[in-house]
Write a protein that holds these residues in place. Structure first.
Motif, PDB file in Angstrom:
ATOM      1  N   UNK A 163       0.845  -1.200   0.000  1.00  0.00           N
ATOM      2  CA  UNK A 163       0.000   0.000   0.000  1.00  0.00           C
ATOM      3  C   UNK A 163       0.874   1.241   0.000  1.00  0.00           C
ATOM      4  N   UNK A 164       0.486   2.187  -0.854  1.00  0.00           N
ATOM      5  CA  UNK A 164       1.176   3.467  -0.897  1.00  0.00           C
ATOM      6  C   UNK A 164       2.661   3.374  -1.119  1.00  0.00           C
ATOM      7  N   UNK A 165       3.113   2.382  -1.897  1.00  0.00           N
ATOM      8  CA  UNK A 165       4.540   2.233  -2.143  1.00  0.00           C
ATOM      9  C   UNK A 165       5.286   1.536  -1.023  1.00  0.00           C
ATOM     10  N   UNK A 166       4.580   1.133   0.029  1.00  0.00           N
ATOM     11  CA  UNK A 166       5.205   0.449   1.146  1.00  0.00           C
ATOM     12  C   UNK A 166       4.730  -1.007   1.198  1.00  0.00           C
ATOM     13  N   UNK A 167       5.570  -1.872   1.720  1.00  0.00           N
ATOM     14  CA  UNK A 167       5.234  -3.288   1.854  1.00  0.00           C
ATOM     15  C   UNK A 167       5.327  -3.694   3.315  1.00  0.00           C
ATOM     16  N   UNK A 168       4.273  -4.303   3.819  1.00  0.00           N
ATOM     17  CA  UNK A 168       4.257  -4.823   5.189  1.00  0.00           C
ATOM     18  C   UNK A 168       4.178  -6.340   5.123  1.00  0.00           C
ATOM     19  N   UNK A 169       5.016  -7.013   5.896  1.00  0.00           N
ATOM     20  CA  UNK A 169       5.022  -8.471   5.985  1.00  0.00           C
ATOM     21  C   UNK A 169       4.401  -8.848   7.330  1.00  0.00           C
ATOM     22  N   UNK A 170       3.288  -9.583   7.279  1.00  0.00           N
ATOM     23  CA  UNK A 170       2.572  -9.947   8.498  1.00  0.00           C
ATOM     24  C   UNK A 170       2.615 -11.463   8.636  1.00  0.00           C
ATOM     25  N   UNK A 171       3.333 -11.943   9.629  1.00  0.00           N
ATOM     26  CA  UNK A 171       3.499 -13.382   9.840  1.00  0.00           C
ATOM     27  C   UNK A 171       2.394 -13.922  10.736  1.00  0.00           C
ATOM     28  N   UNK A 172       2.269 -15.241  10.777  1.00  0.00           N
ATOM     29  CA  UNK A 172       1.258 -15.887  11.611  1.00  0.00           C
ATOM     30  C   UNK A 172       1.411 -15.441  13.056  1.00  0.00           C
ATOM     31  N   UNK A 173       0.289 -15.066  13.675  1.00  0.00           N
ATOM     32  CA  UNK A 173       0.300 -14.586  15.046  1.00  0.00           C
ATOM     33  C   UNK A 173       0.478 -13.095  15.170  1.00  0.00           C
ATOM     34  N   UNK A 174       0.757 -12.431  14.054  1.00  0.00           N
ATOM     35  CA  UNK A 174       0.932 -10.973  14.071  1.00  0.00           C
ATOM     36  C   UNK A 174      -0.290 -10.308  13.447  1.00  0.00           C
ATOM     37  N   UNK A 175      -0.402  -8.984  13.609  1.00  0.00           N
ATOM     38  CA  UNK A 175      -1.559  -8.277  13.081  1.00  0.00           C
ATOM     39  C   UNK A 175      -1.163  -6.874  12.649  1.00  0.00           C
ATOM     40  N   UNK A 176      -2.085  -6.238  11.934  1.00  0.00           N
ATOM     41  CA  UNK A 176      -1.887  -4.863  11.476  1.00  0.00           C
ATOM     42  C   UNK A 176      -3.238  -4.172  11.438  1.00  0.00           C
ATOM     43  N   UNK A 177      -3.298  -2.971  11.966  1.00  0.00           N
ATOM     44  CA  UNK A 177      -4.496  -2.126  11.904  1.00  0.00           C
ATOM     45  C   UNK A 177      -4.137  -0.905  11.082  1.00  0.00           C
ATOM     46  N   UNK A 178      -4.952  -0.607  10.084  1.00  0.00           N
ATOM     47  CA  UNK A 178      -4.620   0.532   9.237  1.00  0.00           C
ATOM     48  C   UNK A 178      -5.867   1.154   8.629  1.00  0.00           C
ATOM     49  N   UNK A 179      -5.729   2.421   8.266  1.00  0.00           N
ATOM     50  CA  UNK A 179      -6.709   3.134   7.459  1.00  0.00           C
ATOM     51  C   UNK A 179      -5.963   3.589   6.214  1.00  0.00           C
ATOM     52  N   UNK A 180      -6.571   3.387   5.055  1.00  0.00           N
ATOM     53  CA  UNK A 180      -5.834   3.661   3.826  1.00  0.00           C
ATOM     54  C   UNK A 180      -6.745   4.242   2.762  1.00  0.00           C
ATOM     55  N   UNK A 181      -6.331   5.341   2.169  1.00  0.00           N
ATOM     56  CA  UNK A 181      -7.130   5.982   1.126  1.00  0.00           C
ATOM     57  C   UNK A 181      -6.520   5.797  -0.254  1.00  0.00           C
ATOM     58  N   UNK A 182      -5.553   4.875  -0.360  1.00  0.00           N
ATOM     59  CA  UNK A 182      -4.949   4.532  -1.656  1.00  0.00           C
ATOM     60  C   UNK A 182      -5.209   3.061  -1.933  1.00  0.00           C
ATOM     61  N   UNK A 183      -5.147   2.642  -3.189  1.00  0.00           N
ATOM     62  CA  UNK A 183      -5.320   1.209  -3.487  1.00  0.00           C
ATOM     63  C   UNK A 183      -4.281   0.364  -2.750  1.00  0.00           C
ATOM     64  N   UNK A 184      -4.659  -0.833  -2.386  1.00  0.00           N
ATOM     65  CA  UNK A 184      -3.740  -1.722  -1.678  1.00  0.00           C
ATOM     66  C   UNK A 184      -3.981  -3.158  -2.120  1.00  0.00           C
ATOM     67  N   UNK A 185      -3.001  -4.016  -1.842  1.00  0.00           N
ATOM     68  CA  UNK A 185      -3.027  -5.390  -2.342  1.00  0.00           C
ATOM     69  C   UNK A 185      -2.643  -6.366  -1.238  1.00  0.00           C
ATOM     70  N   UNK A 186      -3.428  -7.438  -1.099  1.00  0.00           N
ATOM     71  CA  UNK A 186      -3.041  -8.574  -0.277  1.00  0.00           C
ATOM     72  C   UNK A 186      -2.362  -9.581  -1.208  1.00  0.00           C
TER      73      UNK A 186
END
Length: 202
Positions: A163-186
């Motif tokens: 999202x937004x030119x940034x990449x987040x790696x979320x491993x099993x047992x981890x989480x991420x909370x975000x608000x985003x006004x740009x396209x994003x990809x899982x």
């Protein structure tokens, strides 16, 4: 609302796909719900088509259960009907959206799917999903509206969020909370299937 099908996957109900995956049972609920909600608002099929930006032919096909429809267009219908998304897709005998448990997106691989488990009241609504992506599968989402938040919890595998030119790696047992006004990809860039919980608060 929340999403469009990616080039490598299709909404189970994707009205744009030339070869969509088999339609889920939830589309039978959509037909009756859309007709009931439209009539309750005193709208003709033509008026609903204009309000939603869909064609009248598509509205007719939806109400007769003959059309595949994408998640994005289900959102447009719900907005035009001033109804929560869950009321458009849930079984008519359900008293609320607490338990929906319906497949609403299917990727090219049978392991790739999105299941709307249920919803709970928020400012407008909160949605609880369970997702799985096969190795190499991706899902491209539209930007979230201002005020929307997503909460991702990975149960198995590793999820890549772009999202937004940034990449987040979320491993099993981890989480991420975000608000985003740009396209994003899982994306699943790993060798194993990834399973995660997706909570959308509106």
């Amino acid at each position: 609302m929340r999403s469009q099908a990616s080039p490598t996957g299709a909404d189970v109900a994707d009205d744009r796909s030339p070869d969509p995956a088999p339609r889920p049972d939830v589309l039978a609920h959509v037909a009756g719900n859309v007709r009931r909600l439209r009539q309750a608002k005193g709208l003709s099929q033509a008026a609903l088509a204009e309000a939603s930006g869909l064609s009248r032919r598509m509205i007719v096909a939806i109400e007769t259960g003959e059309a595949n429809i994408s998640l994005a267009n289900l959102d447009r219908l719900a907005e035009a009907l001033s109804a929560p998304f869950s009321e458009v897709v849930r079984a008519p005998e359900a008293r609320d959206g607490a338990r929906i448990d319906q497949v609403l997106w299917q990727g090219q691989a049978p392991e790739s799917r999105a299941v709307l488990l249920g919803t709970a009241p928020a400012r407008l609504e909160a949605e609880l999903w369970v997702w799985s992506l096969a190795p190499g599968e991706r899902y491209e989402a539209r930007p979230d509206a201002v005020g929307w938040h997503e909460m991702i919890y990975v149960m198995e595998g590793t999820l890549t969020l772009e999202r937004g030119g940034e990449t987040s790696i979320i491993s099993a047992g981890d989480f991420l909370v975000f608000a985003n006004t740009a396209p994003y990809t899982f994306r699943n860039a790993g060798p194993d299937c990834v399973r995660f919980i997706r909570n959308i608060a509106v």
